[in-house]
Scaffold this motif. Sequence first.
Motif, PDB file in Angstrom:
ATOM      1  N   VAL A 188       0.840  -1.208   0.000  1.00 46.49           N
ATOM      2  CA  VAL A 188       0.000   0.000   0.000  1.00 46.49           C
ATOM      3  C   VAL A 188       0.870   1.251   0.000  1.00 46.49           C
ATOM      4  O   VAL A 188       0.592   2.226  -0.719  1.00 46.49           O
ATOM      5  CB  VAL A 188      -0.945   0.002   1.225  1.00 46.49           C
ATOM      6  N   TYR A 189       1.945   1.229   0.778  1.00 47.86           N
ATOM      7  CA  TYR A 189       2.873   2.372   0.823  1.00 47.86           C
ATOM      8  C   TYR A 189       3.517   2.588  -0.545  1.00 47.86           C
ATOM      9  O   TYR A 189       3.619   3.724  -1.027  1.00 47.86           O
ATOM     10  CB  TYR A 189       3.946   2.110   1.882  1.00 47.86           C
ATOM     11  N   ILE A 190       3.935   1.491  -1.192  1.00 50.25           N
ATOM     12  CA  ILE A 190       4.556   1.598  -2.518  1.00 50.25           C
ATOM     13  C   ILE A 190       3.553   2.136  -3.534  1.00 50.25           C
ATOM     14  O   ILE A 190       3.895   2.982  -4.372  1.00 50.25           O
ATOM     15  CB  ILE A 190       5.105   0.224  -2.964  1.00 50.25           C
ATOM     16  N   VAL A 191       2.314   1.659  -3.455  1.00 50.12           N
ATOM     17  CA  VAL A 191       1.264   2.147  -4.365  1.00 50.12           C
ATOM     18  C   VAL A 191       1.116   3.658  -4.248  1.00 50.12           C
ATOM     19  O   VAL A 191       1.054   4.374  -5.259  1.00 50.12           O
ATOM     20  CB  VAL A 191      -0.091   1.460  -4.063  1.00 50.12           C
ATOM     21  N   SER A 192       1.059   4.172  -3.014  1.00 48.31           N
ATOM     22  CA  SER A 192       0.862   5.611  -2.812  1.00 48.31           C
ATOM     23  C   SER A 192       2.038   6.416  -3.363  1.00 48.31           C
ATOM     24  O   SER A 192       1.849   7.465  -3.988  1.00 48.31           O
ATOM     25  CB  SER A 192       0.649   5.924  -1.327  1.00 48.31           C
ATOM     26  N   LYS A 193       3.265   5.925  -3.165  1.00 49.75           N
ATOM     27  CA  LYS A 193       4.451   6.640  -3.637  1.00 49.75           C
ATOM     28  C   LYS A 193       4.527   6.639  -5.164  1.00 49.75           C
ATOM     29  O   LYS A 193       4.828   7.666  -5.782  1.00 49.75           O
ATOM     30  CB  LYS A 193       5.719   6.014  -3.052  1.00 49.75           C
ATOM     31  N   VAL A 194       4.277   5.479  -5.772  1.00 48.02           N
ATOM     32  CA  VAL A 194       4.354   5.383  -7.237  1.00 48.02           C
ATOM     33  C   VAL A 194       3.242   6.204  -7.886  1.00 48.02           C
ATOM     34  O   VAL A 194       3.476   6.925  -8.863  1.00 48.02           O
ATOM     35  CB  VAL A 194       4.275   3.911  -7.692  1.00 48.02           C
ATOM     36  N   SER A 195       2.017   6.125  -7.343  1.00 45.62           N
ATOM     37  CA  SER A 195       0.905   6.881  -7.932  1.00 45.62           C
ATOM     38  C   SER A 195       1.143   8.385  -7.815  1.00 45.62           C
ATOM     39  O   SER A 195       0.850   9.132  -8.751  1.00 45.62           O
ATOM     40  CB  SER A 195      -0.424   6.494  -7.267  1.00 45.62           C
ATOM     41  N   ASP A 196       1.690   8.839  -6.678  1.00 48.43           N
ATOM     42  CA  ASP A 196       2.021  10.262  -6.531  1.00 48.43           C
ATOM     43  C   ASP A 196       3.063  10.686  -7.557  1.00 48.43           C
ATOM     44  O   ASP A 196       2.975  11.776  -8.143  1.00 48.43           O
ATOM     45  CB  ASP A 196       2.549  10.542  -5.120  1.00 48.43           C
ATOM     46  N   SER A 197       4.071   9.846  -7.779  1.00 46.71           N
ATOM     47  CA  SER A 197       5.123  10.162  -8.749  1.00 46.71           C
ATOM     48  C   SER A 197       4.560  10.240 -10.159  1.00 46.71           C
ATOM     49  O   SER A 197       4.932  11.126 -10.939  1.00 46.71           O
ATOM     50  CB  SER A 197       6.227   9.102  -8.709  1.00 46.71           C
ATOM     51  N   ILE A 198       3.653   9.317 -10.502  1.00 49.19           N
ATOM     52  CA  ILE A 198       3.039   9.327 -11.830  1.00 49.19           C
ATOM     53  C   ILE A 198       2.231  10.602 -12.031  1.00 49.19           C
ATOM     54  O   ILE A 198       2.328  11.272 -13.066  1.00 49.19           O
ATOM     55  CB  ILE A 198       2.116   8.100 -12.012  1.00 49.19           C
TER      56      ILE A 198
END
Length: 290
Positions: A188-198
């Motif tokens: 979930v943490y990785i999802v939030s970081k990657v989606s923010d970067s995108i």
Amino acid sequence: MLSDWEGHKIRNWIALVIGVFLIAISVNWVYDPAGMVTGGVTGLGISIKYLSGKFLPFEVPVWLTNLAFNIPLLFLAWKLLGRKFILRTLVATGLLSFFIYLIPYLPVFEEDALLACIFGGVIAGAGMGLVLATMSTTGGTDVLCMLLHVKLKHISVPRLLNIVDGIVVVMGVFVFGINKALYAIISVYIVSKVSDSIMDGMKFAKMAYIISEHYMEISDRILNVIDRGVTGLNATGMYSNQDKKVLFCVAPKKEMVEVLDIVRRIDPRAFVIVSDVREVMGEGFLEYKP
């Protein structure tokens, strides 16, 4: 020929479809086979699929759970939140169920929970980032929390989302065990970081201030060769006490390389400041529309 706004809408729909497709891949290839419940209706669907297969003579597929929970939510949201908001969410929800149904179940990382949580987070995060960048959601707990916020105005939507998704993750603890739940939290943490970067990457542009005696030639080349707007600002050099013209230009990253190349060719002695711009609204970028 398509206008800038029509082209932007087409790009948005393409990004929405690709984003939902990536989320469906993360469900069918990573989270479902690995038994990771990362929240949301798809996480709930993974738990229901496992429990139904254990206690019933058949498994309830994730795509069906996604539709069954979202249809009543979207109906309520249509009445309370309005048609304009719901349209994209309705399309995204239908596409997500369709892709989960269509994409074959493939346990890529079933035996390695760490790889599952990392790559699942990257794939789902990229998909979620593309969906959110189009100002859409895939429905589920996002819509549920918006509906709850209508009644619970003292609690923000992000906080309600954390509570609801937390309940789904806790359910995953009882179904699949604490180990997989902890890996799910990492994902979930990785999802939030990657989606923010995108999302940030899709909105980023570059801004340049250009000070040169050849400002007319530079601005003409930028306007006519790159077809990018330039604004001339009046300024005074405090050391020389002379009036100067400062060119102000905002362009996508790739075009800014061409802008700097034009400046370098015309006036190698020009003073240039380039910085990042996180979001640009207006002609040539994302335009305001009623």
